[in-house]
Design a protein around this motif. Structure first.
Motif, mmCIF file in Angstrom:
data_model
loop_
_atom_site.group_PDB
_atom_site.id
_atom_site.type_symbol
_atom_site.label_atom_id
_atom_site.label_comp_id
_atom_site.label_asym_id
_atom_site.label_seq_id
_atom_site.Cartn_x
_atom_site.Cartn_y
_atom_site.Cartn_z
ATOM 1 N N SER A 179 0.824 -1.218 0.000
ATOM 2 C CA SER A 179 0.000 0.000 0.000
ATOM 3 C C SER A 179 0.855 1.264 0.000
ATOM 4 O O SER A 179 0.571 2.228 -0.703
ATOM 5 N N LYS A 180 1.910 1.201 0.799
ATOM 6 C CA LYS A 180 2.806 2.355 0.921
ATOM 7 C C LYS A 180 3.423 2.699 -0.450
ATOM 8 O O LYS A 180 3.480 3.851 -0.853
ATOM 9 N N GLU A 181 3.845 1.654 -1.128
ATOM 10 C CA GLU A 181 4.456 1.813 -2.440
ATOM 11 C C GLU A 181 3.440 2.411 -3.438
ATOM 12 O O GLU A 181 3.778 3.267 -4.255
ATOM 13 N N CYS A 182 2.187 1.937 -3.363
ATOM 14 C CA CYS A 182 1.115 2.460 -4.216
ATOM 15 C C CYS A 182 0.911 3.946 -3.962
ATOM 16 O O CYS A 182 0.776 4.737 -4.885
ATOM 17 N N GLU A 183 0.883 4.305 -2.674
ATOM 18 C CA GLU A 183 0.663 5.705 -2.323
ATOM 19 C C GLU A 183 1.769 6.595 -2.879
ATOM 20 O O GLU A 183 1.509 7.681 -3.392
#
Ligand SMILES: [Zn+2]
Ligand SMILES: [Zn+2]
Length: 145
Positions: free
Chosen positions: A3-7
């Protein structure tokens, strides 16, 4: 994709990372092949069709997805992994299997340079090769035996 990478990826493309957008981005990243709207709908139950479509349109404007035409007259979406928006190093050819109707990325094959006649302005090149994929070729060979 985390999720962090997506953000971070959304932020890099100037897109506000809402929960829905993160879900759609993760689904595209997990897809491995360019996905149709129908495939996305089947993977994402929590977001309605019009919202998926709207997010994809935004991703497209911000050059986060490539929109490609597949061999069946449909549209497919894939994540663009290019780090430079103006000079897309992730533009590649696609292969449509006429047997299983899947569309594959040929990441190492780049679209040929084209020189257009005067007055035409190029935006994107959609390069699709049609044929039979390795899996289907293997099945055909096995059937012959
Ligand atoms: Zn195939
Ligand atoms: Zn691709």
């Amino acid at each position: 994709m985390e999720s962090k990478e997506c953000e971070l990826l959304l932020a890099r493309h100037g897109i506000k990372p809402t929960a829905n957008r993160v879900v759609i981005l993760r689904t595209l990243a997990a897809g491995r092949r360019p996905m149709s709207m129908r495939e996305l709908e089947m993977e994402i139950f929590s977001i309605d069709k019009s919202n998926i479509f709207r997010a994809l349109a935004l991703f497209r404007t911000r050059h986060l997805v490539h929109v490609i035409e597949d061999g069946d007259g449909g549209t497919r979406y894939e994540l663009c992994y290019s780090r430079d928006e103006d000079n897309d190093e992730d533009e590649h050819m696609h292969f449509f299997c006429e047997c299983c109707h899947r569309t594959f990325c040929l990441h190492d094959l780049h679209a040929p340079e084209v020189s257009l006649p005067d007055g035409y302005r190029l935006h994107s090149v959609n390069c699709l090769i049609k044929g039979i994929c390795p899996t289907c070729t293997g099945k055909r060979e096995a059937d012959k035996r």
